[in-house]
Design a protein around this motif. Structure first.
Motif, PDB file in Angstrom:
ATOM      1  N   SER A  84       0.858  -1.183   0.000  1.00  0.00           N
ATOM      2  CA  SER A  84       0.000   0.000   0.000  1.00  0.00           C
ATOM      3  C   SER A  84       0.900   1.240   0.000  1.00  0.00           C
ATOM      4  O   SER A  84       2.082   1.163   0.350  1.00  0.00           O
ATOM      5  N   PRO A  85       0.347   2.388  -0.363  1.00  0.00           N
ATOM      6  CA  PRO A  85       1.146   3.624  -0.294  1.00  0.00           C
ATOM      7  C   PRO A  85       1.713   3.871   1.110  1.00  0.00           C
ATOM      8  O   PRO A  85       2.848   4.322   1.249  1.00  0.00           O
ATOM      9  N   LYS A  86       0.934   3.554   2.142  1.00  0.00           N
ATOM     10  CA  LYS A  86       1.417   3.737   3.518  1.00  0.00           C
ATOM     11  C   LYS A  86       2.598   2.804   3.801  1.00  0.00           C
ATOM     12  O   LYS A  86       3.602   3.211   4.388  1.00  0.00           O
ATOM     13  N   GLU A  87       2.488   1.529   3.377  1.00  0.00           N
ATOM     14  CA  GLU A  87       3.592   0.583   3.570  1.00  0.00           C
ATOM     15  C   GLU A  87       4.835   1.025   2.808  1.00  0.00           C
ATOM     16  O   GLU A  87       5.956   0.915   3.312  1.00  0.00           O
ATOM     17  N   GLN A  88       4.644   1.544   1.608  1.00  0.00           N
ATOM     18  CA  GLN A  88       5.786   2.026   0.828  1.00  0.00           C
ATOM     19  C   GLN A  88       6.460   3.206   1.516  1.00  0.00           C
ATOM     20  O   GLN A  88       7.686   3.282   1.566  1.00  0.00           O
ATOM     21  N   ALA A  89       5.658   4.117   2.057  1.00  0.00           N
ATOM     22  CA  ALA A  89       6.226   5.262   2.767  1.00  0.00           C
ATOM     23  C   ALA A  89       7.039   4.799   3.975  1.00  0.00           C
ATOM     24  O   ALA A  89       8.150   5.292   4.217  1.00  0.00           O
ATOM     25  N   LEU A  90       6.503   3.834   4.725  1.00  0.00           N
ATOM     26  CA  LEU A  90       7.237   3.281   5.879  1.00  0.00           C
ATOM     27  C   LEU A  90       8.511   2.566   5.443  1.00  0.00           C
ATOM     28  O   LEU A  90       9.536   2.635   6.119  1.00  0.00           O
ATOM     29  N   TRP A  91       8.451   1.893   4.295  1.00  0.00           N
ATOM     30  CA  TRP A  91       9.599   1.181   3.738  1.00  0.00           C
ATOM     31  C   TRP A  91      10.742   2.151   3.441  1.00  0.00           C
ATOM     32  O   TRP A  91      11.883   1.939   3.856  1.00  0.00           O
ATOM     33  N   PHE A  92      10.439   3.238   2.730  1.00  0.00           N
ATOM     34  CA  PHE A  92      11.481   4.197   2.388  1.00  0.00           C
ATOM     35  C   PHE A  92      11.977   4.955   3.620  1.00  0.00           C
ATOM     36  O   PHE A  92      13.163   5.265   3.729  1.00  0.00           O
ATOM     37  N   GLU A  93      11.088   5.205   4.560  1.00  0.00           N
ATOM     38  CA  GLU A  93      11.495   5.841   5.812  1.00  0.00           C
ATOM     39  C   GLU A  93      12.443   4.917   6.591  1.00  0.00           C
ATOM     40  O   GLU A  93      13.440   5.378   7.158  1.00  0.00           O
ATOM     41  N   ALA A  94      12.139   3.625   6.612  1.00  0.00           N
ATOM     42  CA  ALA A  94      13.020   2.660   7.290  1.00  0.00           C
ATOM     43  C   ALA A  94      14.393   2.618   6.623  1.00  0.00           C
ATOM     44  O   ALA A  94      15.420   2.527   7.300  1.00  0.00           O
ATOM     45  N   ALA A  95      14.429   2.703   5.298  1.00  0.00           N
ATOM     46  CA  ALA A  95      15.716   2.716   4.582  1.00  0.00           C
ATOM     47  C   ALA A  95      16.502   3.977   4.936  1.00  0.00           C
ATOM     48  O   ALA A  95      17.710   3.913   5.182  1.00  0.00           O
ATOM     49  N   LYS A  96      15.807   5.130   4.988  1.00  0.00           N
ATOM     50  CA  LYS A  96      16.477   6.399   5.327  1.00  0.00           C
ATOM     51  C   LYS A  96      17.032   6.375   6.744  1.00  0.00           C
ATOM     52  O   LYS A  96      18.059   6.977   7.037  1.00  0.00           O
ATOM     53  N   ASN A  97      16.321   5.689   7.647  1.00  0.00           N
ATOM     54  CA  ASN A  97      16.734   5.646   9.058  1.00  0.00           C
ATOM     55  C   ASN A  97      17.587   4.431   9.401  1.00  0.00           C
ATOM     56  O   ASN A  97      17.906   4.221  10.570  1.00  0.00           O
ATOM     57  N   ALA A  98      17.910   3.627   8.391  1.00  0.00           N
ATOM     58  CA  ALA A  98      18.672   2.387   8.614  1.00  0.00           C
ATOM     59  C   ALA A  98      18.012   1.538   9.700  1.00  0.00           C
ATOM     60  O   ALA A  98      18.682   0.966  10.561  1.00  0.00           O
ATOM     61  N   ASP A  99      16.691   1.440   9.639  1.00  0.00           N
ATOM     62  CA  ASP A  99      15.889   0.707  10.621  1.00  0.00           C
ATOM     63  C   ASP A  99      15.784  -0.761  10.177  1.00  0.00           C
ATOM     64  O   ASP A  99      14.823  -1.155   9.518  1.00  0.00           O
ATOM     65  N   LEU A 100      16.767  -1.548  10.557  1.00  0.00           N
ATOM     66  CA  LEU A 100      16.832  -2.948  10.124  1.00  0.00           C
ATOM     67  C   LEU A 100      15.618  -3.765  10.563  1.00  0.00           C
ATOM     68  O   LEU A 100      15.080  -4.527   9.749  1.00  0.00           O
ATOM     69  N   PRO A 101      15.130  -3.641  11.811  1.00  0.00           N
ATOM     70  CA  PRO A 101      13.946  -4.428  12.191  1.00  0.00           C
ATOM     71  C   PRO A 101      12.722  -4.099  11.314  1.00  0.00           C
ATOM     72  O   PRO A 101      11.977  -4.994  10.935  1.00  0.00           O
ATOM     73  N   GLU A 102      12.533  -2.830  10.992  1.00  0.00           N
ATOM     74  CA  GLU A 102      11.389  -2.446  10.146  1.00  0.00           C
ATOM     75  C   GLU A 102      11.570  -2.980   8.723  1.00  0.00           C
ATOM     76  O   GLU A 102      10.610  -3.442   8.095  1.00  0.00           O
ATOM     77  N   LEU A 103      12.788  -2.931   8.201  1.00  0.00           N
ATOM     78  CA  LEU A 103      13.063  -3.488   6.871  1.00  0.00           C
ATOM     79  C   LEU A 103      12.801  -4.992   6.859  1.00  0.00           C
ATOM     80  O   LEU A 103      12.204  -5.517   5.919  1.00  0.00           O
ATOM     81  N   GLU A 104      13.231  -5.687   7.903  1.00  0.00           N
ATOM     82  CA  GLU A 104      12.989  -7.136   8.028  1.00  0.00           C
ATOM     83  C   GLU A 104      11.491  -7.436   8.039  1.00  0.00           C
ATOM     84  O   GLU A 104      11.039  -8.365   7.383  1.00  0.00           O
ATOM     85  N   THR A 105      10.737  -6.648   8.790  1.00  0.00           N
ATOM     86  CA  THR A 105       9.287  -6.840   8.869  1.00  0.00           C
ATOM     87  C   THR A 105       8.643  -6.686   7.500  1.00  0.00           C
ATOM     88  O   THR A 105       7.821  -7.508   7.085  1.00  0.00           O
ATOM     89  N   TYR A 106       9.017  -5.648   6.782  1.00  0.00           N
ATOM     90  CA  TYR A 106       8.472  -5.393   5.453  1.00  0.00           C
ATOM     91  C   TYR A 106       8.823  -6.538   4.499  1.00  0.00           C
ATOM     92  O   TYR A 106       7.960  -7.054   3.791  1.00  0.00           O
ATOM     93  N   LEU A 107      10.082  -6.933   4.501  1.00  0.00           N
ATOM     94  CA  LEU A 107      10.532  -7.994   3.596  1.00  0.00           C
ATOM     95  C   LEU A 107       9.886  -9.333   3.927  1.00  0.00           C
ATOM     96  O   LEU A 107       9.620 -10.129   3.036  1.00  0.00           O
ATOM     97  N   SER A 108       9.630  -9.582   5.201  1.00  0.00           N
ATOM     98  CA  SER A 108       9.054 -10.857   5.624  1.00  0.00           C
ATOM     99  C   SER A 108       7.561 -10.969   5.346  1.00  0.00           C
ATOM    100  O   SER A 108       6.976 -12.035   5.505  1.00  0.00           O
ATOM    101  N   ALA A 109       6.927  -9.893   4.894  1.00  0.00           N
ATOM    102  CA  ALA A 109       5.476  -9.909   4.651  1.00  0.00           C
ATOM    103  C   ALA A 109       5.034 -10.887   3.548  1.00  0.00           C
ATOM    104  O   ALA A 109       3.931 -11.390   3.660  1.00  0.00           O
TER     105      ALA A 109
END
Length: 161
Positions: A84-109
């Motif tokens: 979703s657009p919201k998930e994509q926004a969180l995805w790019f925000e996680a990349a900008k913040n180097a938020d590995l747990p959030e990136l893992e969560t997104y990828l594991s979906a």
């Protein structure tokens, strides 16, 4: 001792992972599900984020669960879910913040690691630009496309990660 991996749908063997010990005694080493998935990646050519391993009861095993040979696990490959657009926004925000747990969560979906932002950049572009080696490693493990070009910048040039 051997850890047997079979396709859930057909029961066909995917691979047998042998426990090797320097002595000839049986080894009783445990291995995490995450490690099993990483080993499977070389055999099935799919990243661990798309793999689900189930035990003989049909329960999906979390990545931090330890398994001990001899055992049989069952493999299912997941299709990528649309973001979703919201998930994509969180995805790019996680990349900008180097938020590995959030990136893992997104990828594991599992979601596609090659989602493209407004200027044509991917999360790998962002992580590489910011010098986040850990994020780049995770994204490469997820099979992010290193050859994806961003949209041309003000100087007319496009770049890859």
């Amino acid at each position: 001792m051997t850890l047997q991996i079979q396709w859930l749908s057909s029961g066909e063997d995917v691979v047998s992972l042998s426990c090797q010990d320097e002595s000839d005694e049986e080894c009783d080493n445990t291995i995490t599900v995450k490690t099993v998935k990483q080993l499977l990646t070389g055999h099935i050519q799919q990243p661990r984020f798309r793999q689900r391993l189930l035990d003989s009861s049909g329960i999906i095993l979390a990545d931090d669960v330890e398994v001990t040979p001899p055992d049989t696990l069952y493999l299912v490959l997941m299709s990528l879910n649309p973001s979703s657009p919201k998930e994509q926004a969180l995805w790019f925000e996680a990349a900008k913040n180097a938020d590995l747990p959030e990136l893992e969560t997104y990828l594991s979906a599992p979601h596609d690691p090659n989602i493209v932002a407004e200027r044509g950049e991917t999360a790998l572009h962002i992580a590489a630009t910011l010098g986040s080696v850990d994020c780049c490693s995770l994204l490469l493990e997820a099979r992010s496309d290193v050859n994806h070009f961003s949209l041309p910048a003000f100087d007319g040039a496009s770049v890859t990660a």
